[in-house]
Design a protein around this motif. Structure first.
Motif, PDB file in Angstrom:
ATOM      1  N   CYS A 142     -78.233 -46.485 -65.130  1.00 43.63           N
ATOM      2  CA  CYS A 142     -78.206 -45.395 -64.164  1.00 43.63           C
ATOM      3  C   CYS A 142     -79.352 -45.562 -63.171  1.00 43.63           C
ATOM      4  CB  CYS A 142     -78.317 -44.050 -64.875  1.00 43.63           C
ATOM      5  SG  CYS A 142     -76.889 -43.640 -65.886  1.00 43.63           S
ATOM      6  N   ALA A 143     -79.025 -45.746 -61.928  1.00 45.63           N
ATOM      7  CA  ALA A 143     -80.021 -45.889 -60.872  1.00 45.63           C
ATOM      8  C   ALA A 143     -79.393 -45.432 -59.570  1.00 45.63           C
ATOM      9  CB  ALA A 143     -80.494 -47.337 -60.764  1.00 45.63           C
ATOM     10  N   GLU A 144     -80.207 -44.936 -58.670  1.00 50.01           N
ATOM     11  CA  GLU A 144     -79.698 -44.445 -57.397  1.00 50.01           C
ATOM     12  C   GLU A 144     -78.895 -45.536 -56.686  1.00 50.01           C
ATOM     13  OE1 GLU A 144     -81.262 -42.214 -53.308  1.00 50.01           O
ATOM     14  OE2 GLU A 144     -82.657 -42.616 -54.950  1.00 50.01           O
ATOM     15  N   GLY A 145     -77.693 -45.194 -56.272  1.00 54.81           N
ATOM     16  CA  GLY A 145     -76.820 -46.130 -55.581  1.00 54.81           C
ATOM     17  C   GLY A 145     -75.788 -46.801 -56.462  1.00 54.81           C
ATOM     18  N   GLY A 200     -76.808 -40.533 -57.356  1.00 49.79           N
ATOM     19  CA  GLY A 200     -77.767 -40.143 -56.339  1.00 49.79           C
ATOM     20  C   GLY A 200     -79.179 -40.071 -56.895  1.00 49.79           C
ATOM     21  N   LYS A 201     -79.970 -39.182 -56.347  1.00 49.49           N
ATOM     22  CA  LYS A 201     -81.374 -39.074 -56.726  1.00 49.49           C
ATOM     23  C   LYS A 201     -81.549 -38.532 -58.139  1.00 49.49           C
ATOM     24  CE  LYS A 201     -83.214 -38.459 -52.046  1.00 49.49           C
ATOM     25  NZ  LYS A 201     -83.988 -37.570 -51.145  1.00 49.49           N
ATOM     26  N   LEU A 202     -82.626 -38.973 -58.772  1.00 49.82           N
ATOM     27  CA  LEU A 202     -83.012 -38.435 -60.069  1.00 49.82           C
ATOM     28  C   LEU A 202     -83.512 -37.006 -59.866  1.00 49.82           C
ATOM     29  CD1 LEU A 202     -83.691 -38.848 -63.127  1.00 49.82           C
ATOM     30  CD2 LEU A 202     -85.939 -39.647 -62.369  1.00 49.82           C
ATOM     31  N   LEU A 203     -82.918 -36.059 -60.589  1.00 51.73           N
ATOM     32  CA  LEU A 203     -83.296 -34.653 -60.447  1.00 51.73           C
ATOM     33  C   LEU A 203     -84.304 -34.203 -61.493  1.00 51.73           C
ATOM     34  CD1 LEU A 203     -79.778 -33.104 -59.672  1.00 51.73           C
ATOM     35  CD2 LEU A 203     -81.551 -33.806 -58.052  1.00 51.73           C
ATOM     36  N   THR A 223     -86.024 -35.254 -65.813  1.00 50.94           N
ATOM     37  CA  THR A 223     -85.941 -35.947 -67.101  1.00 50.94           C
ATOM     38  C   THR A 223     -86.310 -34.991 -68.216  1.00 50.94           C
ATOM     39  OG1 THR A 223     -88.235 -36.716 -66.933  1.00 50.94           O
ATOM     40  CG2 THR A 223     -86.504 -38.181 -66.086  1.00 50.94           C
ATOM     41  N   PHE A 244     -79.031 -36.802 -62.927  1.00 51.89           N
ATOM     42  CA  PHE A 244     -78.944 -37.404 -61.604  1.00 51.89           C
ATOM     43  C   PHE A 244     -77.965 -36.618 -60.734  1.00 51.89           C
ATOM     44  CE2 PHE A 244     -80.228 -40.876 -64.342  1.00 51.89           C
ATOM     45  CZ  PHE A 244     -81.117 -41.616 -63.573  1.00 51.89           C
ATOM     46  N   ASP A 245     -78.297 -36.525 -59.452  1.00 48.00           N
ATOM     47  CA  ASP A 245     -77.335 -36.005 -58.495  1.00 48.00           C
ATOM     48  C   ASP A 245     -76.206 -37.020 -58.354  1.00 48.00           C
ATOM     49  OD1 ASP A 245     -76.198 -34.305 -56.693  1.00 48.00           O
ATOM     50  OD2 ASP A 245     -77.538 -34.817 -55.030  1.00 48.00           O
ATOM     51  N   LYS A 298     -72.906 -28.734 -60.438  1.00 48.99           N
ATOM     52  CA  LYS A 298     -74.289 -28.638 -59.974  1.00 48.99           C
ATOM     53  C   LYS A 298     -74.599 -27.206 -59.537  1.00 48.99           C
ATOM     54  CE  LYS A 298     -77.551 -30.601 -56.616  1.00 48.99           C
ATOM     55  NZ  LYS A 298     -77.699 -31.546 -55.477  1.00 48.99           N
TER      56      LYS A 298
END
Length: 230
Positions: free
Chosen positions: A33-36, A46-49, A51, A58-59, A138
């Motif tokens: 899991c990583a942005e993109g 998307g961005k990490l929201l 932890t 993640f978004d 969300k």
């Protein structure tokens, strides 16, 4: 769904999982899991929201760049059996709540009054692979505890607004309890979030699903915090 059926769903009966009609996304073994990163042709991470102890949130965005209004709740790569079972149970209960309470908002989007809508499950390799995470609705507000304590110091709090949010939660919990024996074991102001759907008034959403089912009828099963019958 009876006691034996629900217990089977929680411990690997894939036929019964299908009866929950949960959309499934399969990612390759070793997916990170990583942005993109793309979950499928329509969704990317998307961005990490944030932890936590079990993993991260993640978004999610559509691959065309538009917001999906969904998040991915994931487990840590080295998560043990207990965290996986907790998230698996959250998914199962979320889908049961959707079957019992599910509706559509003013924009035609599926939702569950008082709860976060569980949209899909993500697994490694195959339909029976290890759980990577779940895709959830969300929310876009703050928790009621912060609303009262943080903003209450600088300006008056609209108590009628808070009362309405809590009323929504109590009604949702009651209907959930009556329909599937639902019981939230950690319900407090910090676990109730504001949510403002586009074109709709404010809604309350229960967070932190340290959930269990309470035995209300013979068709309901008692579960402990780890998902085992007690």
């Amino acid at each position: 769904m009876g006691v034996e059926q629900l217990d089977a769903v929680l411990h690997g009966d894939d036929l019964l999982r299908e009866q929950l009609h949960t959309p499934l996304i399969i990612v390759p073994d070793g997916f990170q899991c990583a942005e993109g990163a793309e979950l499928n042709p329509k969704l990317r991470i998307g961005k990490l929201l944030g932890t936590g102890f079990m993993g991260a949130v993640f978004d999610l965005a559509r691959t065309d760049g538009t917001p999906s209004r969904r998040v991915l709740k994931t487990l840590k790569p080295n998560a043990g059996d207990q965290p996986r079972e907790l998230l698996e149970r959250e998914m199962v209960l979320g889908r049961l709540l959707f079957q019992a309470l599910g509706t559509r908002d003013a924009n035609g989007n599926p939702t569950v009054p008082g709860f976060m809508y569980v949209q899909a499950v993500v697994r490694f390799g195959s339909a029976t692979g290890k759980l990577l995470g779940v895709i959830l609705e969300k929310v876009n507000g703050m928790d009621c505890y912060k609303r009262i304590t943080q903003f209450g110091r600088s300006k008056p709090v609209n108590l009628e607004y808070i009362r309405q949010l809590l009323f929504q939660v109590m009604m949702a919990v009651k209907v959930g309890q009556d329909s599937i024996g639902f019981h939230h074991r950690d319900l407090h102001l910090g676990n109730v979030m504001e949510h403002f759907p586009v074109g709709c008034g404010p809604k309350a959403k229960v967070m932190e699903r340290t959930l269990s089912l309470r035995e209300v009828t013979k068709e309901h099963v008692k579960l402990s915090n780890t998902g085992w019958k007690y």
